[in-house]
Design an enzyme around this catalytic site. Structure first.
Site, short mmCIF file in Angstrom:
data_model
loop_
_atom_site.label_atom_id
_atom_site.label_comp_id
_atom_site.label_asym_id
_atom_site.label_seq_id
_atom_site.Cartn_x
_atom_site.Cartn_y
_atom_site.Cartn_z
N GLY A 107 3.53 -6.28 5.45
CA GLY A 107 4.77 -7.40 5.34
C GLY A 107 5.37 -7.32 4.32
O GLY A 107 6.16 -8.04 3.94
N TYR A 109 0.96 -1.12 0.02
CA TYR A 109 0.11 -0.20 0.29
C TYR A 109 1.49 1.52 0.06
O TYR A 109 0.97 2.39 0.63
CB TYR A 109 -0.61 0.61 1.22
CG TYR A 109 -2.18 0.92 1.34
CD1 TYR A 109 -2.73 1.62 0.23
CD2 TYR A 109 -2.50 1.91 2.38
CE1 TYR A 109 -3.26 2.50 -0.10
CE2 TYR A 109 -3.68 2.32 2.23
CZ TYR A 109 -3.89 3.07 0.90
OH TYR A 109 -5.51 3.60 1.68
N VAL A 162 16.66 -6.74 10.04
CA VAL A 162 16.10 -5.37 9.06
C VAL A 162 14.46 -5.21 10.12
O VAL A 162 14.12 -6.28 10.22
CB VAL A 162 15.89 -6.17 7.49
CG1 VAL A 162 15.45 -4.78 7.35
CG2 VAL A 162 17.07 -6.19 6.90
N LEU A 163 15.00 -3.67 10.53
CA LEU A 163 13.69 -3.92 11.32
C LEU A 163 13.23 -2.60 10.13
O LEU A 163 12.82 -1.97 9.33
CB LEU A 163 14.04 -2.47 11.90
CG LEU A 163 12.88 -2.05 12.81
CD1 LEU A 163 12.33 -2.80 13.73
CD2 LEU A 163 13.17 -0.71 14.01
N ASP A 164 11.66 -2.83 10.32
CA ASP A 164 10.35 -1.94 8.76
C ASP A 164 9.49 -1.98 10.23
O ASP A 164 8.89 -2.12 10.62
CB ASP A 164 9.95 -3.37 8.46
CG ASP A 164 9.21 -2.79 7.09
OD1 ASP A 164 8.88 -1.88 7.76
OD2 ASP A 164 8.48 -3.17 6.40
N ILE A 165 9.95 -0.16 10.18
CA ILE A 165 9.49 0.74 10.92
C ILE A 165 7.59 1.11 10.00
O ILE A 165 7.77 2.01 9.03
CB ILE A 165 9.48 1.74 11.08
CG1 ILE A 165 11.13 1.75 12.13
CG2 ILE A 165 8.59 2.33 12.08
CD1 ILE A 165 11.64 2.93 11.96
N CYS A 225 -6.40 12.32 -4.68
CA CYS A 225 -4.35 11.53 -4.53
C CYS A 225 -3.15 11.87 -5.45
O CYS A 225 -2.13 12.08 -6.15
CB CYS A 225 -3.99 10.94 -3.58
SG CYS A 225 -4.70 10.54 -1.49
N GLU A 261 -6.06 -5.53 11.84
CA GLU A 261 -5.54 -6.67 10.10
C GLU A 261 -4.63 -6.92 9.66
O GLU A 261 -4.18 -7.98 9.15
CB GLU A 261 -7.15 -5.75 9.31
CG GLU A 261 -8.65 -5.40 10.61
CD GLU A 261 -8.74 -6.56 10.00
OE1 GLU A 261 -8.58 -7.76 8.87
OE2 GLU A 261 -9.70 -7.35 10.65
N GLN A 262 -4.18 -6.13 9.41
CA GLN A 262 -2.82 -6.30 9.09
C GLN A 262 -1.32 -7.30 10.05
O GLN A 262 -1.11 -8.35 9.03
CB GLN A 262 -1.62 -5.02 9.25
CG GLN A 262 -2.15 -3.96 8.08
CD GLN A 262 -1.26 -2.53 7.72
OE1 GLN A 262 -0.59 -2.14 9.18
NE2 GLN A 262 -1.37 -1.67 6.83
#
Length: 388
Positions: free
Chosen positions: A184, A142, A176-179, A359, A206-207
């Site tokens: 995912g 997204y 690895v960190l994904d903030i 957008c 939900e994610q």
């Protein structure tokens, strides 16, 4: 409830000679954008409710969006309408008092505290995995795709994920960190193609539920957690489409978290939408209906937050690609709408259509941008080798 003016198939066409004084004033405002009220071109506004002009003049963006949601006006190509409005900077000529109040509130208050950070997850991202699955690519990405060589949404999103992995120089065995990891997609792609281990944090239940099932067999950990609570070290950090929810009061804190979690020789990639308007706050309609407490940063705000904490190794703007991404999402949304019509209703359809097209028009007008920043703690020895 949709306006009675929209409920009869929009058979209330009115010609320019029927315009009220407020509508004539609105027509004058729109002239620099070559937009007509009740004109015959795809980007012209079709006014069904005489109260629309007063709503727009009194409440600006909020009045424009709400009157569209209620069926007060239509436009065959909303994306073209917004492109023209923003390119001509019509918004600068309509400054209602409510918009000023919204801007002052964003400046003075911290609307993205730890407690409030969960609101956007519940309001927006928890709409339902089935809904987003119908609109997005197969990985539920997204954020903006990378269309340099891509021809489809699926290709553009995979190209974006691979671009991030290459910019970070991922190697097997790295952590690895994904903030703000979303569903995912980046972690799944990185684990599959680059052999890394990943930890991701999100404020959406939900994610988290969807991602844990999707990537059950990979070395990926999903945490339902606020970014401020992370306190461990990683070889690389990525944050893709999350910084828009941080807020100016927290930019310094956000950078402090990234610095303390990044190893000394690590790299941090920040992927975020941004705007050229400093201290403008968020759009009132977008804040109320789409992203509560969201706020787009400027280059200067990010630079100030990084100052003394990071070296800026690279800055890449491919905001025009978000236009293509949003139009692809719009196409998918419209095609899938029959499956959601009775559950979500006509007002939601008009709201979401307005959101996606507004957008897209904003990115097309280059009013907002998409930046990827590559940051290091002390500078890459010999210089960072740019990837594109």
């Amino acid at each position: 409830m949709v306006s009675e003016y929209a409920s009869n198939g929009h058979n209330t066409e009115r010609i320019s000679g029927d315009l009220s004084p407020s509508e004539r004033f609105l027509q004058e405002l729109l002239e620099p954008a070559d937009i007509q009220l009740n004109g015959c071109r795809p980007w012209d506004m079709q006014i069904h409710d005489p109260a629309v002009a007063d709503a727009i003049l009194a409440r600006g963006s909020l009045g424009l969006g709400e009157s569209y949601m209620e069926g007060g006006w239509d436009c065959q190509r909303l994306d073209q309408f917004f492109h023209r409005v923003l390119r001509a900077r019509i918004q600068d000529k309509v400054k209602p008092s409510r918009a000023l109040f919204h801007t002052l509130k964003a400046r003075l208050l911290n609307r993205q505290t730890g407690q409030k950070a969960w609101q956007v997850g519940e309001h927006h991202y928890d709409l339902g995995n089935k809904f987003y699955g119908a609109m997005l690519d197969s990985r539920m990405t997204y954020t903006c795709g990378y269309w340099k060589k891509a021809e489809t949404l699926e290709q553009a999103q995979e190209a974006k994920l691979d671009l991030i992995c290459r910019k970070l120089g991922l190697q097997p065995g790295m952590r690895v960190l994904d903030i703000g990891c979303g569903w995912g997609s980046l972690m799944g792609y990185a684990a599959e193609h680059y052999g890394v281990e990943c930890v991701g944090v999100t404020v959406s239940r939900e994610q988290t539920a969807w991602a844990q099932q999707k990537y059950a067999g990979l070395p990926i950990e999903f945490r339902l957690q606020d970014y401020r609570d992370i306190d461990e070290q990683f070889d690389r950090i990525a944050s893709v489409g999350m910084f828009e929810h941080v807020g100016r009061k927290n930019y310094g804190t956000y950078m402090d978290v990234a610095r303390r979690c990044l190893k000394d020789d690590g790299l941090f990639l920040l992927h975020t939408i941004g705007t050229r308007e400093d201290a403008s706050g968020s759009d009132p309609w977008m804040d109320r209906y789409i992203f509560p407490n969201g706020e787009l940063p400027t280059i200067s705000q990010i630079s100030r937050a990084a100052k003394g904490r990071f070296v800026v190794e690279d800055l890449h703007n491919f905001g025009a690609d978000y236009d293509k991404t949003l139009m692809a999402w719009q196409e998918n949304f419209k095609a899938a709408w029959p499956d959601f019509r009775y559950e979500l209703g006509e007002r939601f359809y008009r709201m979401w259509e307005y959101y996606l097209n507004a957008c897209a028009g904003s990115f097309r007008a280059r009013e907002i941008q998409l930046w990827q920043w590559v940051l290091s703690k002390e500078g890459v020895e010999g210089g960072y080798k740019r990837v594109s």
